[in-house]
Design an enzyme around this catalytic site. Structure first.
Site, mmCIF file in Angstrom:
data_model
loop_
_atom_site.group_PDB
_atom_site.id
_atom_site.type_symbol
_atom_site.label_atom_id
_atom_site.label_comp_id
_atom_site.label_asym_id
_atom_site.label_seq_id
_atom_site.Cartn_x
_atom_site.Cartn_y
_atom_site.Cartn_z
ATOM 1 N N GLU A 436 0.828 -1.221 0.000
ATOM 2 C CA GLU A 436 0.000 0.000 0.000
ATOM 3 C C GLU A 436 0.858 1.265 0.000
ATOM 4 O O GLU A 436 0.474 2.292 0.553
ATOM 5 C CB GLU A 436 -0.947 0.031 1.213
ATOM 6 C CG GLU A 436 -2.140 -0.863 1.107
ATOM 7 C CD GLU A 436 -2.841 -0.713 -0.216
ATOM 8 O OE1 GLU A 436 -2.862 0.400 -0.782
ATOM 9 O OE2 GLU A 436 -3.350 -1.728 -0.714
HETATM 10 C C1 LIG Z 1 2.577 -9.613 0.342
HETATM 11 C C2 LIG Z 1 2.309 -8.530 -0.656
HETATM 12 C C3 LIG Z 1 0.997 -8.205 -0.968
HETATM 13 C C4 LIG Z 1 0.732 -7.213 -1.919
HETATM 14 N N1 LIG Z 1 -0.557 -6.969 -2.302
HETATM 15 C C5 LIG Z 1 -0.793 -6.158 -3.370
HETATM 16 C C6 LIG Z 1 -2.099 -6.045 -3.931
HETATM 17 O O1 LIG Z 1 -3.074 -6.624 -3.429
HETATM 18 N N2 LIG Z 1 -2.259 -5.289 -5.040
HETATM 19 C C7 LIG Z 1 -1.224 -4.635 -5.638
HETATM 20 O O2 LIG Z 1 -1.433 -3.979 -6.639
HETATM 21 N N3 LIG Z 1 0.033 -4.718 -5.131
HETATM 22 C C8 LIG Z 1 0.266 -5.456 -4.010
HETATM 23 N N4 LIG Z 1 1.535 -5.572 -3.512
HETATM 24 C C9 LIG Z 1 2.605 -4.799 -4.106
HETATM 25 C C10 LIG Z 1 3.101 -3.685 -3.194
HETATM 26 O O3 LIG Z 1 2.129 -2.682 -3.090
HETATM 27 C C11 LIG Z 1 4.453 -3.201 -3.718
HETATM 28 O O4 LIG Z 1 5.383 -4.241 -3.451
HETATM 29 C C12 LIG Z 1 4.899 -1.907 -3.080
HETATM 30 O O5 LIG Z 1 4.043 -0.853 -3.458
HETATM 31 C C13 LIG Z 1 6.334 -1.529 -3.465
HETATM 32 O O6 LIG Z 1 6.569 -1.672 -4.827
HETATM 33 P P1 LIG Z 1 7.821 -2.542 -5.336
HETATM 34 O O7 LIG Z 1 7.757 -3.850 -4.642
HETATM 35 O O8 LIG Z 1 7.826 -2.539 -6.793
HETATM 36 O O9 LIG Z 1 9.064 -1.774 -4.768
HETATM 37 P P2 LIG Z 1 9.838 -0.606 -5.509
HETATM 38 O O10 LIG Z 1 8.873 0.392 -6.030
HETATM 39 O O11 LIG Z 1 10.821 -1.191 -6.442
HETATM 40 O O12 LIG Z 1 10.610 0.058 -4.278
HETATM 41 C C14 LIG Z 1 11.872 -0.409 -3.807
HETATM 42 C C15 LIG Z 1 12.423 0.617 -2.809
HETATM 43 O O13 LIG Z 1 12.571 1.887 -3.467
HETATM 44 C C16 LIG Z 1 11.873 2.893 -2.777
HETATM 45 N N5 LIG Z 1 11.257 3.839 -3.711
HETATM 46 C C17 LIG Z 1 10.667 3.563 -4.897
HETATM 47 N N6 LIG Z 1 10.181 4.699 -5.440
HETATM 48 C C18 LIG Z 1 10.450 5.698 -4.585
HETATM 49 C C19 LIG Z 1 10.210 7.111 -4.580
HETATM 50 N N7 LIG Z 1 9.561 7.702 -5.568
HETATM 51 N N8 LIG Z 1 10.653 7.840 -3.513
HETATM 52 C C20 LIG Z 1 11.310 7.257 -2.505
HETATM 53 N N9 LIG Z 1 11.574 5.929 -2.457
HETATM 54 C C21 LIG Z 1 11.145 5.160 -3.478
HETATM 55 C C22 LIG Z 1 10.812 2.158 -1.962
HETATM 56 O O14 LIG Z 1 10.407 2.895 -0.819
HETATM 57 C C23 LIG Z 1 11.521 0.859 -1.626
HETATM 58 O O15 LIG Z 1 12.282 1.031 -0.462
HETATM 59 C C24 LIG Z 1 1.814 -6.523 -2.524
HETATM 60 C C25 LIG Z 1 3.132 -6.843 -2.185
HETATM 61 C C26 LIG Z 1 3.384 -7.848 -1.290
HETATM 62 C C27 LIG Z 1 4.815 -8.208 -0.998
#
Ligand SMILES: Cc1cc2nc3c(=O)[nH]c(=O)nc-3n(C[C@H](O)[C@H](O)[C@H](O)COP(=O)(O)OP(=O)(O)OC[C@H]3O[C@@H](n4cnc5c(N)ncnc54)[C@H](O)[C@@H]3O)c2cc1C
Length: 592
Positions: A436
């Site tokens: 989220e």
């Molecule tokens: C168990 C689980 C359930 C989930 N459920 C859902 C769901 O129901 N629906 C859905 O759509 N998604 C879901 N997700 C996805 C989840 O919302 C994302 O994993 C999360 O938003 C982070 O995206 P990412 O994993 O691509 O990380 P990334 O975006 O690659 O981020 C990696 C790191 O970079 C940092 N970062 C990235 N961009 C920025 C920025 N602009 N400024 C500062 N820091 C930044 C982040 O804070 C993080 O520390 C789920 C994930 C998991 C693991």
């Protein structure tokens, strides 16, 4: 049965003493809802939580959901519990009455959801997403979509999911590549979504996916994303699940925690395209999805509270039983008598009570939006909700990491082995500062959208309100020291706000480098405000013959502990923020 007990007295204290629940209900036009009814609802939910849902927590940790030929099979026992949850009317508690909901205040619903979250967060995730789906559809759906889907989602007969994430589109949704092509009265959706919580299961007859995708003429970036409703089974003319849609779960993640919550890779359109319907305006899907996301962000804050409360209860019970000290007469005493163990337990207790106060306050703010009589009032409550949301999601989920880790520490070595269950709370909580929107994303939301965008006006109003409560502490007998500590903390928040406004333009990295500390600072200050108000109320209750003096005494001590041990962290956050971005950004990428 389980060992979990809902902290009923504290929840009732927040609702009645801090939020004036009866007045809130009157203002919201819910004349037949009052404290007495709220008590009855909470008692019933607490019974369901501890007797039916909480026993699933360990089972769900040990026996994850599985993917079989016919789709996802949830952990045994979950379907029965879910059915009882829906049949007993819990799914519809705060849903709009127009669609079969009971229209109960959000503040009360927050307390009820805390119970599900403490009981088993892997279970409560499913209704959390359905609640967000109802909200989004009620605001953005066409009349026909609402008629067809809302009653079944509100009753819990069907569940909803949120489909944003793709392999290349995580925090940055500009990269969403899922396609939506018009086809008669609907669209054909194709693409892959990952990490979709409860994306498939057999607990209900149908699952309704809310999906972000691009229309063929969509501009690039976030302004070209639309939202679609994609049912697992397309409803027939009677509104019952009909033809199987072209959307399937093709994989499940193996995770650190929340094992019983299936985290699905969803494939849309492998056989020509999944039937979907546009929700809201074309290319405005992100705004529509934000309705769902804001609901879910407050929901993740509640999860963080729920799991922290359970970790605290378990740690307190263990600390009373585990004998490690030896008195001079040779008798042994339990570890709860050691000051350092007390420090950990008091940190856990003070933090969870503060989280509760802030989360219910944020939920009540949403009730006030609906109760507002003037446009100005409404917009004030909307702005305040906007400020609370990243704080309750970001600060509280970060705090949950510390609290559940302390839960392990109190257990010593037994905390590190899985047998006690302390480790499960820690593992389950870990996702809460990630999904989220990560803490980094919440912090940037608070800094950019909620502070810099309006020149700090909305935040200034909140700080003025906090400032006003300093006088109440000063006036209360024996709370003068807390008054001056809160004054210092508000001043730290004002200084931080001014620092951001002054430095964000001249230094492109200032906001990003300082945002986490600003978020944490605001969390501690809001917590100080509410615990200060709680102390004033508790002092009055203690003095009155009618009050529960043991509870009031404990609340006063807990508030003092918060002020002595947690609120001073706000000063450190300010100091880090003011150090700027130089040492954070100075190294070249190659130097890492
Ligand atoms: C168990 C689980 C359930 C989930 N459920 C859902 C769901 O129901 N629906 C859905 O759509 N998604 C879901 N997700 C996805 C989840 O919302 C994302 O994993 C999360 O938003 C982070 O995206 P990412 O994993 O691509 O990380 P990334 O975006 O690659 O981020 C990696 C790191 O970079 C940092 N970062 C990235 N961009 C920025 C920025 N602009 N400024 C500062 N820091 C930044 C982040 O804070 C993080 O520390 C789920 C994930 C998991 C693991």
């Amino acid at each position: 049965m389980s060992d979990y007990q809902f902290p009923y007295k504290d929840a009732a204290f927040v609702l009645e003493e801090l939020l004036d629940f009866d007045q809130l209900c009157q203002a919201a036009g819910l004349g037949d809802v009052n404290t007495e009814l709220a008590h009855a609802i909470l008692e019933e939910a607490a019974r369901m939580g501890s007797e039916v849902i909480a026993p699933l927590n360990t089972i769900g940790d040990r026996q994850a959901a599985t993917l079989e030929d016919d789709g996802v099979h949830e952990t045994p026992g979950f379907a029965e519990a879910y059915r009882q949850y829906a049949e007993d009317g819990w799914a519809s508690l705060s849903a709009p009455q127009d669609w079969g909901g009971q229209g109960m205040p959000r503040a009360l619903a927050a307390a009820v959801v805390e119970i599900w979250d403490s009981a088993c967060v892997a279970f409560s995730l499913c209704p959390l997403l359905t609640s967000g789906g109802v909200e989004a559809l009620a605001v953005h759906g066409t009349g026909e979509l609402k008629q067809r889907y809302l009653p079944k989602l509100v009753s819990g007969e069907w569940t909803a999911t949120m489909n944003l994430t793709e392999p290349a589109a995580g925090s940055d949704l500009a990269a969403v590549a899922t396609r939506a092509v018009p086809e008669g009265d609907h669209y054909l959706i194709s693409g892959q979504k990952i990490f979709i919580t409860w994306g498939d299961h057999r607990m209900t007859d149908n699952i309704i996916h809310l999906v972000l995708a691009r229309l063929p003429d969509a501009p690039a970036g976030v302004k070209g994303i639309s939202m679609f409703l994609v049912p697992k089974f397309v409803p027939d003319e009677n509104g019952e699940p009909g033809e199987r849609n072209d959307v399937v779960c093709v994989g499940l993640e193996h995770k650190l925690g929340i094992h019983a919550s299936p985290t699905c890779t969803m494939s849309f359109g492998d056989n020509g395209g999944a039937v979907g319907y546009l929700v809201g305006e074309p290319h405005r899907g992100l705004a529509a999805m934000f309705t769902m996301m804001n609901d879910a962000r407050q929901g993740v804050g509640l999860q963080s509270l729920g799991v922290s409360e359970r970790a605290y209860q378990q740690a307190a019970a263990y600390a009373k039983e585990r004998l490690q000290g030896t008195r001079s007469d040779g008798s042994r005493f339990p570890i709860i008598e050691f000051p350092d163990v007390r420090r950990m337990l008091m940190t856990m207790k003070a933090a969870t009570e503060t989280m509760r106060a802030l989360l219910y306050t944020a939920a009540a703010e949403v009730d006030w939006i609906h109760a507002a009589e003037t446009a100005a009032d409404k917009s004030r409550h909307i702005v305040r909700t906007g400020i609370y949301t990243p704080i309750v999601k970001g600060w509280i989920s970060e705090l949950a990491q510390e609290i559940t880790s302390l839960g392990i520490q109190v257990h010593g070595g037994m905390g590190f082995v899985e047998e006690t269950g302390a480790a499960q709370h820690y593992r389950d909580a870990r996702i809460m500062s990630i999904y989220e929107g990560t803490t980094g994303i919440q912090a940037m939301d608070l800094v950019k959208r909620k502070t810099l965008a309006d020149g700090g006006a909305g935040l200034g109003e909140l700080l003025d309100e906090i400032q006003a409560s300093v006088a109440d502490l000063e006036a209360a007998d024996g709370l003068g020291a807390m008054a001056s500590r809160l004054q210092t903390a508000v001043e730290a928040a004002r200084t931080a706000r001014t620092w951001l406004l002054e430095n964000a333009k001249s230094d492109p990295h200032a906001a990003g480098a300082g945002s986490y500390n600003f978020l944490m600072l605001m969390g501690y200050v809001c917590g100080g405000w509410l615990m200060g108000r709680a102390a004033v109320k508790a002092a009055r209750l203690k003095a009155s013959a009618a009050g529960d003096s043991a509870f009031a005494e404990a609340k006063l001590v807990t508030a003092r502990f918060y002020f002595d041990h947690l609120l001073p962290r706000a000063d450190a956050c300010l100091s880090v923020l003011e150090s700027g971005s130089a040492s954070t950004m100075a190294l070249d990428v190659e130097q890492f």
